[in-house]
Write a protein that holds these residues in place. Sequence first.
Motif, PDB file in Angstrom:
ATOM      1  N   GLU A 141       0.858  -1.190   0.000  1.00 22.85           N
ATOM      2  CA  GLU A 141       0.000   0.000   0.000  1.00 22.85           C
ATOM      3  C   GLU A 141       0.890   1.234   0.000  1.00 22.85           C
ATOM      4  OE1 GLU A 141      -3.152  -0.637   3.184  1.00 22.85           O
ATOM      5  OE2 GLU A 141      -1.888  -2.397   3.380  1.00 22.85           O
ATOM      6  N   GLU A 144       1.323  -7.593   8.086  1.00 16.21           N
ATOM      7  CA  GLU A 144       1.441  -6.280   7.475  1.00 16.21           C
ATOM      8  C   GLU A 144       2.560  -5.545   8.197  1.00 16.21           C
ATOM      9  OE1 GLU A 144      -2.346  -4.342   7.310  1.00 16.21           O
ATOM     10  OE2 GLU A 144      -1.500  -2.463   6.590  1.00 16.21           O
ATOM     11  N   HIS A 171       2.773   0.150   3.432  1.00 13.33           N
ATOM     12  CA  HIS A 171       2.529  -1.080   4.193  1.00 13.33           C
ATOM     13  C   HIS A 171       2.889  -2.279   3.337  1.00 13.33           C
ATOM     14  CE1 HIS A 171      -0.650   1.170   6.805  1.00 13.33           C
ATOM     15  NE2 HIS A 171       0.576   1.645   6.918  1.00 13.33           N
TER      16      HIS A 171
HETATM   17 MG    MG Z   1      -3.552  -2.319   5.069  1.00 12.24          MG
END
Ligand code: MG
Length: 706
Positions: free
Chosen positions: A203, A458, A330
Amino acid sequence: MINEKCLNVEDIYGENVFNDTVMQDRLPKKTYQKLKETIREGRELDVETADVVAHEMKEWAIEKGATHYTHWFQPLTGVTAEKHDSFITAPKSSGKVLMSFSGKELIKGEPDASSFPSGGLRATFEARGYTTWDCTSPAFVRQDESGATLCIPTAFCSYTGEALDQKTPLLRSMEVINQQSLRLLRLFGNTTSKKVTPSVGVEQEYFIIDRENFLARKDLVYTGRTLFGAMPPKGQEMDDHYFGTLQEKIATFMKDADIELWKLGVPSKTEHNEVAPAQHELAPIYEECNVAVDHNQIIMETLRKVANRHGLQCLLHEKPFAGVNGSGKHDNWSLVTDDGINLLDPGKTPHENMQFLLVLCCILAAVDDHADLLRESASDVGNDHRLGGNEAPPCVISVYLGEQLQDVINQLVDTGSATHSIKGKKMETGVRTLPDFMKDATDRNRTSPFAFTGNKFEFRMVGSQDTVGEPNIVLNTIVAEAFSNACDVLEKADDFQTALHDYIKELAIKHQRITFNGNGYSREWAEEAARRGLPDIRSMIDAIPALTTDKTIEMFEKFHVFNRAELESRAEIEYEQYAKKINIEALTMIDMTSKQIIPAVMDYESTLADSIIAVESAIGRKPGTQVAILEEVDELLTETKAAFDKLVALSRKSHEIVGNVERARYFHDEVDVAMEALRRPVDRLEMIVDKDMWPMPSYGDMIFEV
Ligand code: MG
Ligand code: ADP
């Protein structure tokens, strides 16, 4: 221009990628099979096959308008590099040119490598560096106003085979995690999976501002972040930007960026506003690790380019504006077999899923044993402004497991075995027309650096402009090491079930300290983490030593991901980059202060002085308020000048300091502090001086008036 009404995503998706479909279509069957085998088995491509592939690739690229090709690689500068060659060859005395591209040119390139950082691995007189095609990441044609270029993803090594880039060690680490994961799967009777690959979804956060405003700020142009700037009356406190409706201008830009990305086969999926004003996020669908890392570079490149076409500027710096949230990246990571099994999928009853529990506990062990290295992999100069600032994860690494898994681990630690799993409950919306749905058994935690999110971890610490190459190299290797340790024990066990049970329990007890489900921003956690002995590494230069500890070197050498020399060179490069970047920031501040800010403040003083004289002659006495303002401005100007002189002196003195480590320290301890001291009076002046006279756009102009 693309007419949106006839845009068919399926048609354009991957149209500029030399992907599997194109290869199947265009390559002779035998060549195609040979290439696929090579990719599958990770072997070297022979020259005959390469010649045929190169020829077809060139023909295809020329149809897309390409005149040039480039080996596209990721040296240790953090950005991608390329050297363009045209396809032309000129046969003797014909006066004409032919378009050609040989297998040799496809497989191997030799850019003059002397000006890429090598951290002492390669003296400049031995400038040889080679780029080699990574045939697991597809070639693509990049089209823009300057024409079209065939880009070939490559790895970059020195003459003696040392890695000078991110991709080489990444590919090595993928090989290692593959081997060790297969070993682990075999323990549980899996004989069918042939390959395990890390899946990665990245991300990407970024800011968008008007390009005109960007160009009017030398700090943004030279350093990517604002070095001065007073806070506007409104910041992000209303939380009205997060997931807010996209402005049309931004939405149009995003749509164009998506189209560009789709053409390049980058599966851009989600776009939304982020927490800070003018901040946004883009997330693609996850892919194989090395492809995802390449695609993240393409995403950053594309966002910049498409923004410019729209009169906008994309800021990828971790902290473009003080006082509002910065940007991160991320790194979502999981391990998936070629037959579709996700090793991080707990199933409905994780307590019964012994394979999952072993994988989970190995990951806990890996993160606990190498927390310093993981922290290092996410450090860059910009990220120092963000980590630990209550807007991004703290500098202490911990693992968030969520209620369900934490409960399983607690059972293991308390009683030696886990007998039940907390179930997801029914979520009652209380509105009859809305369906009730099953809640996840686990909530989210935005403050954790390393969070379990259903079937993946993550890693939320990475900086927005940094490569995700390094974090993934580290993740792949530390987890491979933990798997390898587990297999060493369990492969020898007479009673597998008992040994497995004991091993899981032992890991859970030993590494439970790395798990934390509470608020990572709180002071209580900082104190608790210190009690648990978890490292709290505050800055990039404090993090770099983790690259060259005995523990790190031993692990990377054992698995042939890095050797000692490669690690030492990387540490050197990081120190050097740190000093260079802060130096540029300091010089930019000096430039802006002497050429823009001080002159503007002096002009404002003259205006005030003229006005005081005029008012005095009209009313027969000095206007007190104006005099007070003038005095305040003058005091701040004096403070500014003093801080400026100090920064200039420190900056000059930096030339006398030798050694990369010493220089980095100096810039951190002395120069950075002096920069802060200069910023303070200038930001106060900005609040007083007439807006029309202030020599650059304000925070308000930039982040609220996009
Ligand atoms: Mg996320
Ligand atoms: P979240 O809301 O938890 O952040 P998203 O569905 O938005 O989850 O996904 C975030 C990123 O994680 C996306 O890039 C997505 O493709 C990726 N992702 C989803 N599942 C996996 C997985 N199993 N392994 C790696 N990445 C994944």
